[in-house]
Structures are given as structure tokens and as C-alpha cells.
Design a protein around this motif. Structure first.
Motif, PDB file in Angstrom:
ATOM      1  N   ARG A 126       0.839  -1.213   0.000  1.00  0.00           N
ATOM      2  CA  ARG A 126       0.000   0.000   0.000  1.00  0.00           C
ATOM      3  C   ARG A 126       0.864   1.249   0.000  1.00  0.00           C
ATOM      4  O   ARG A 126       0.562   2.236  -0.678  1.00  0.00           O
ATOM      5  N   LEU A 127       1.960   1.228   0.749  1.00  0.00           N
ATOM      6  CA  LEU A 127       2.877   2.356   0.766  1.00  0.00           C
ATOM      7  C   LEU A 127       3.558   2.509  -0.592  1.00  0.00           C
ATOM      8  O   LEU A 127       3.749   3.633  -1.078  1.00  0.00           O
ATOM      9  N   GLY A 128       3.898   1.399  -1.229  1.00  0.00           N
ATOM     10  CA  GLY A 128       4.497   1.449  -2.561  1.00  0.00           C
ATOM     11  C   GLY A 128       3.569   2.091  -3.575  1.00  0.00           C
ATOM     12  O   GLY A 128       3.996   2.902  -4.410  1.00  0.00           O
ATOM     13  N   ARG A 129       2.293   1.764  -3.509  1.00  0.00           N
ATOM     14  CA  ARG A 129       1.317   2.371  -4.415  1.00  0.00           C
ATOM     15  C   ARG A 129       1.200   3.862  -4.157  1.00  0.00           C
ATOM     16  O   ARG A 129       1.118   4.668  -5.095  1.00  0.00           O
ATOM     17  N   ALA A 130       1.183   4.241  -2.885  1.00  0.00           N
ATOM     18  CA  ALA A 130       1.057   5.668  -2.550  1.00  0.00           C
ATOM     19  C   ALA A 130       2.261   6.445  -3.064  1.00  0.00           C
ATOM     20  O   ALA A 130       2.114   7.566  -3.564  1.00  0.00           O
ATOM     21  N   LEU A 131       3.459   5.877  -2.961  1.00  0.00           N
ATOM     22  CA  LEU A 131       4.649   6.556  -3.481  1.00  0.00           C
ATOM     23  C   LEU A 131       4.616   6.608  -5.007  1.00  0.00           C
ATOM     24  O   LEU A 131       4.969   7.632  -5.604  1.00  0.00           O
ATOM     25  N   LEU A 132       4.186   5.539  -5.637  1.00  0.00           N
ATOM     26  CA  LEU A 132       4.085   5.519  -7.094  1.00  0.00           C
ATOM     27  C   LEU A 132       3.163   6.628  -7.581  1.00  0.00           C
ATOM     28  O   LEU A 132       3.466   7.329  -8.561  1.00  0.00           O
ATOM     29  N   PHE A 133       2.040   6.840  -6.906  1.00  0.00           N
ATOM     30  CA  PHE A 133       1.057   7.839  -7.326  1.00  0.00           C
ATOM     31  C   PHE A 133       1.322   9.221  -6.736  1.00  0.00           C
ATOM     32  O   PHE A 133       0.548  10.145  -6.984  1.00  0.00           O
ATOM     33  N   ALA A 134       2.406   9.367  -5.987  1.00  0.00           N
ATOM     34  CA  ALA A 134       2.675  10.648  -5.326  1.00  0.00           C
ATOM     35  C   ALA A 134       2.999  11.759  -6.303  1.00  0.00           C
ATOM     36  O   ALA A 134       2.886  12.936  -5.966  1.00  0.00           O
ATOM     37  N   ASP A 135       3.416  11.413  -7.510  1.00  0.00           N
ATOM     38  CA  ASP A 135       3.787  12.438  -8.490  1.00  0.00           C
ATOM     39  C   ASP A 135       3.053  12.232  -9.806  1.00  0.00           C
ATOM     40  O   ASP A 135       3.603  12.448 -10.886  1.00  0.00           O
ATOM     41  N   ILE A 136       1.806  11.810  -9.719  1.00  0.00           N
ATOM     42  CA  ILE A 136       0.999  11.597 -10.917  1.00  0.00           C
ATOM     43  C   ILE A 136       0.429  12.938 -11.385  1.00  0.00           C
ATOM     44  O   ILE A 136      -0.163  13.679 -10.601  1.00  0.00           O
ATOM     45  N   ALA A 137       0.632  13.232 -12.648  1.00  0.00           N
ATOM     46  CA  ALA A 137       0.056  14.440 -13.240  1.00  0.00           C
ATOM     47  C   ALA A 137      -1.019  14.011 -14.224  1.00  0.00           C
ATOM     48  O   ALA A 137      -0.736  13.298 -15.194  1.00  0.00           O
ATOM     49  N   LEU A 138      -2.253  14.418 -13.968  1.00  0.00           N
ATOM     50  CA  LEU A 138      -3.348  14.058 -14.861  1.00  0.00           C
ATOM     51  C   LEU A 138      -3.174  14.767 -16.193  1.00  0.00           C
ATOM     52  O   LEU A 138      -2.845  15.951 -16.246  1.00  0.00           O
ATOM     53  N   ASP A 139      -3.382  14.030 -17.267  1.00  0.00           N
ATOM     54  CA  ASP A 139      -3.223  14.574 -18.618  1.00  0.00           C
ATOM     55  C   ASP A 139      -4.573  14.504 -19.316  1.00  0.00           C
ATOM     56  O   ASP A 139      -5.058  13.424 -19.661  1.00  0.00           O
ATOM     57  N   ALA A 140      -5.192  15.668 -19.508  1.00  0.00           N
ATOM     58  CA  ALA A 140      -6.531  15.700 -20.096  1.00  0.00           C
ATOM     59  C   ALA A 140      -6.524  15.296 -21.566  1.00  0.00           C
ATOM     60  O   ALA A 140      -7.538  14.889 -22.117  1.00  0.00           O
ATOM     61  N   ALA A 141      -5.367  15.410 -22.224  1.00  0.00           N
ATOM     62  CA  ALA A 141      -5.286  15.055 -23.640  1.00  0.00           C
ATOM     63  C   ALA A 141      -5.170  13.544 -23.795  1.00  0.00           C
ATOM     64  O   ALA A 141      -4.317  12.909 -23.172  1.00  0.00           O
ATOM     65  N   ALA A 142      -6.040  12.979 -24.612  1.00  0.00           N
ATOM     66  CA  ALA A 142      -5.982  11.543 -24.845  1.00  0.00           C
ATOM     67  C   ALA A 142      -4.704  11.192 -25.601  1.00  0.00           C
ATOM     68  O   ALA A 142      -4.328  11.887 -26.552  1.00  0.00           O
ATOM     69  N   PRO A 143      -3.991  10.140 -25.195  1.00  0.00           N
ATOM     70  CA  PRO A 143      -2.757   9.766 -25.883  1.00  0.00           C
ATOM     71  C   PRO A 143      -3.035   9.319 -27.308  1.00  0.00           C
ATOM     72  O   PRO A 143      -4.050   8.684 -27.590  1.00  0.00           O
ATOM     73  N   THR A 144      -2.138   9.674 -28.201  1.00  0.00           N
ATOM     74  CA  THR A 144      -2.307   9.283 -29.602  1.00  0.00           C
ATOM     75  C   THR A 144      -1.682   7.924 -29.887  1.00  0.00           C
ATOM     76  O   THR A 144      -1.988   7.308 -30.890  1.00  0.00           O
ATOM     77  N   ASP A 145      -0.815   7.482 -29.005  1.00  0.00           N
ATOM     78  CA  ASP A 145      -0.124   6.210 -29.204  1.00  0.00           C
ATOM     79  C   ASP A 145      -0.399   5.290 -28.018  1.00  0.00           C
ATOM     80  O   ASP A 145       0.311   5.318 -27.020  1.00  0.00           O
ATOM     81  N   LEU A 146      -1.439   4.484 -28.141  1.00  0.00           N
ATOM     82  CA  LEU A 146      -1.784   3.584 -27.054  1.00  0.00           C
ATOM     83  C   LEU A 146      -0.725   2.520 -26.839  1.00  0.00           C
ATOM     84  O   LEU A 146      -0.560   2.012 -25.730  1.00  0.00           O
ATOM     85  N   THR A 147       0.009   2.195 -27.896  1.00  0.00           N
ATOM     86  CA  THR A 147       1.030   1.153 -27.777  1.00  0.00           C
ATOM     87  C   THR A 147       2.107   1.559 -26.782  1.00  0.00           C
ATOM     88  O   THR A 147       2.539   0.752 -25.953  1.00  0.00           O
ATOM     89  N   SER A 148       2.537   2.822 -26.840  1.00  0.00           N
ATOM     90  CA  SER A 148       3.581   3.274 -25.918  1.00  0.00           C
ATOM     91  C   SER A 148       3.070   3.327 -24.486  1.00  0.00           C
ATOM     92  O   SER A 148       3.806   3.019 -23.539  1.00  0.00           O
ATOM     93  N   VAL A 149       1.808   3.724 -24.317  1.00  0.00           N
ATOM     94  CA  VAL A 149       1.217   3.752 -22.979  1.00  0.00           C
ATOM     95  C   VAL A 149       1.157   2.335 -22.418  1.00  0.00           C
ATOM     96  O   VAL A 149       1.541   2.081 -21.268  1.00  0.00           O
ATOM     97  N   ARG A 150       0.674   1.422 -23.244  1.00  0.00           N
ATOM     98  CA  ARG A 150       0.568   0.027 -22.786  1.00  0.00           C
ATOM     99  C   ARG A 150       1.949  -0.551 -22.475  1.00  0.00           C
ATOM    100  O   ARG A 150       2.135  -1.246 -21.475  1.00  0.00           O
ATOM    101  N   SER A 151       2.937  -0.234 -23.297  1.00  0.00           N
ATOM    102  CA  SER A 151       4.295  -0.734 -23.070  1.00  0.00           C
ATOM    103  C   SER A 151       4.861  -0.211 -21.759  1.00  0.00           C
ATOM    104  O   SER A 151       5.515  -0.946 -21.011  1.00  0.00           O
ATOM    105  N   ALA A 152       4.602   1.069 -21.471  1.00  0.00           N
ATOM    106  CA  ALA A 152       5.099   1.656 -20.219  1.00  0.00           C
ATOM    107  C   ALA A 152       4.442   0.998 -19.010  1.00  0.00           C
ATOM    108  O   ALA A 152       5.091   0.749 -17.992  1.00  0.00           O
ATOM    109  N   LEU A 153       3.157   0.701 -19.122  1.00  0.00           N
ATOM    110  CA  LEU A 153       2.449   0.061 -18.014  1.00  0.00           C
ATOM    111  C   LEU A 153       2.941  -1.368 -17.796  1.00  0.00           C
ATOM    112  O   LEU A 153       3.145  -1.800 -16.659  1.00  0.00           O
ATOM    113  N   VAL A 154       3.146  -2.084 -18.889  1.00  0.00           N
ATOM    114  CA  VAL A 154       3.648  -3.455 -18.771  1.00  0.00           C
ATOM    115  C   VAL A 154       5.057  -3.452 -18.180  1.00  0.00           C
ATOM    116  O   VAL A 154       5.385  -4.250 -17.296  1.00  0.00           O
ATOM    117  N   ALA A 155       5.886  -2.523 -18.661  1.00  0.00           N
ATOM    118  CA  ALA A 155       7.252  -2.425 -18.128  1.00  0.00           C
ATOM    119  C   ALA A 155       7.228  -2.105 -16.635  1.00  0.00           C
ATOM    120  O   ALA A 155       7.995  -2.674 -15.848  1.00  0.00           O
TER     121      ALA A 155
END
Length: 281
Positions: A126-155
């Protein structure tokens, strides 16, 4: 490596903070041998504070350095103890401040290591998740490249960088219940779907928590505008002061009808107070 029993036994908060700091100093040689830059950065920061480091901040900084550099399981236990006594969100925010001190590399390798060490143990996840999300910046613009987003999440799910991971999470957390989330999951390879589904669930939980806090601030503003005490406001809307306090803190979210009642009550109080003031004039 054998854990130091003192690291896992319950300690009063003040003792835990001091003990965490002292344990780091006692391991200076090990830390310098593994990562002399992290040690030097931390010592520069400590000296720059001129002895005015708050005990809580100093202890969490020390804990972060230990987690980033050493491999002692007792450091995970100590981080959990700090979170238990100080609060998960508070410790995560202080860890985030620590990362700015000792992790100057833009790739944040030390922060990445700390996040994944914490996520790797059930007690500290739970602490690891809180640190991971401690510097999340919401991006209102939809990503144009879903492949890169998915790759980053998998990585990220396999121990990858928190920098790219946070950027991808920010895009996903903007609308975690929207079509983007469905596309990411549907188009993922079968072997990656569970990882993406887990991160999506984390985004939804984080966003729901953020939304509750926004609602809480709105309620706090209505009470302030009403010009009355929280107890008086609670009585007007038909709830208890403790229940109203849970709405203000974001611990509980009021129904839409109750929120409308709060807005009407705030306006009514303003009118009544204005009339009373005019009558006295």
C-alpha cells in the motif's frame, strides 16, 4: 541478512523516528560502498538544514535512503512501521520529497527501486502504491499512441521505470472508466492483461480518492460560506457533526441529494445572517 529485532518490534513514535535515523548513520560504510552519491546527497541535504530537520522528515528520508541502497528486509519492516504510525499518505509524500534529494538522475533509478521493493511485499504494498502515485500528473489530452502507454504500463509491472510508468498512469487516471481504459485492456496481449487490469484498478481507486477529496473541499467551502459552525450546519442538513466531518475529510462521499441540500442550506444561512445583520443596523 538477519533483521535487527529492534527494527520490527513496536516502538513509540519518537523512538522509532530517532532509531531510524541512527540506524542509517551506523551503516554509512555499507551505503557508501554501494552508492556513494546517494549518501553524499543525503548528507549535503542534512548539513544544509543546519540541525533544523523535523524528526518525521529526517526519519523518512533515512528510511528512503536505506530502501534505495541496501537489501536488508528490516528496512521494509521499518517503512511499514513508519506508515502505521504516521499514515501511509503522509509517509509517501515525505518519501517523494526524499527522492528529490537523493535521486537527481532524471530516470529516478533509486525511486524506482524503492517503489518496487515496497510493492514486492504484501505488508508494504500500500505504501508502494502511494509513493508511485505521489507524483501523478493528470493529462486531459488523450494519448495518440496507445502502444507506448501500454508498453510503459507493462514495463512498470515488471520492475520498470517509475518515470514512464507515472506518465502512463497519469493518462490512464484522467478517465479510468472511459474508452481508453477498455482499449488498453482489450488490445493487450493475453500475458499482459492481468498486469494492466491491476494498474487500471489502482488508477480507479486513486481517482475515486482524489474525487472524494475534491467533494470534501467543496463541502468545507459551503460551511465557510454559510457563516455558521460545523455543528450548526450539520443540524440544518439533518446529520451529525461527526458524519459531516467525514464528508469534509473525504472519508465518506455524500449522496447527490445531500450535496444539493448542503448548497441550499449554505445559501439559506447566508440570507438569514444577512437579514439579522440588517435588522441590527
Amino acid at each position: 541478512m538477519t533483521s535487527n529485532p529492534a527494527a520490527v518490534q513496536p516502538l513509540p513514535t519518537a523512538s522509532l523516528l530517532e532509531d531510524t535515523l541512527q540506524r542509517l548513520r551506523l551503516r554509512e560504510a555499507d551505503i557508501v560502498a554501494r552508492d556513494d552519491r546517494a549518501w553524499a546527497a543525503w548528507r549535503r541535504w542534512e548539513h544544509g538544514q543546519r540541525g533544523r530537520v523535523p524528526a518525521t522528515l529526517g526519519a523518512v528520508q533515512a528510511s528512503f535512503v536505506a530502501l534505495a541502497v541496501l537489501d536488508d528486509p528490516a528496512d521494509l519492516d521499518r517503512a511499514v512501521a513508519l506508515a502505521d504510525q504516521l499514515g501511509v499518505e503522509r509517509v509517501a509524500q515525505l518519501q517523494h520529497r526524499a527522492s528529490r534529494v537523493v535521486d537527481a538522475d532524471p530516470g529516478l533509478p533509486r525511486t524506482t527501486r524503492v517503489v518496487h521493493r515496497l510493492l514486492g511485499a504484501d505488508a508494504s504494498a500500500r505504501l508502494g502504491r502511494a509513493l508511485l502515485f505521489a507524483d501523478i500528473a493528470l493529462d486531459a489530452a488523450a494519448p495518440t499512441d496507445l502502444t507506448s502507454v501500454r508498453s510503459a504500463l507493462v514495463a512498470l509491472s515488471h520492475g520498470g521505470s517509475v518515470v514512464a510508468g507515472r506518465e502512463a498512469l497519469g493518462m490512464l487516471a484522467t478517465e479510468p472508466w472511459g474508452p481508453l481504459a477498455d482499449e488498453l485492456t482489450d488490445q493487450a496481449a493475453a500475458a499482459d492483461r492481468d498486469a494492466i487490469a491491476t494498474l487500471l484498478a489502482w488508477c480507479r481507486e486513486w481517482r475515486a480518492d482524489q474525487d472524494r477529496r475534491v467533494v470534501g473541499r467543496q463541502i468545507q467551502r459551503l460551511i465557510a460560506l454559510s457563516g455558521v459552525t460545523q455543528r450548526q450546519f450539520a443540524a440544518r442538513i439533518g446529520t451529525s457533526p461527526s458524519r459531516l466531518s467525514s464528508y469534509v475529510t473525504g472519508a465518506v462521499t455524500p449522496s447527490a441529494t445531500l450535496l444539493l441540500r448542503m448548497q441550499r442550506s449554505a445559501r439559506a444561512f447566508q440570507i438569514e445572517l444577512a437579514a439579522a445583520s440588517a435588522a441590527r443596523a
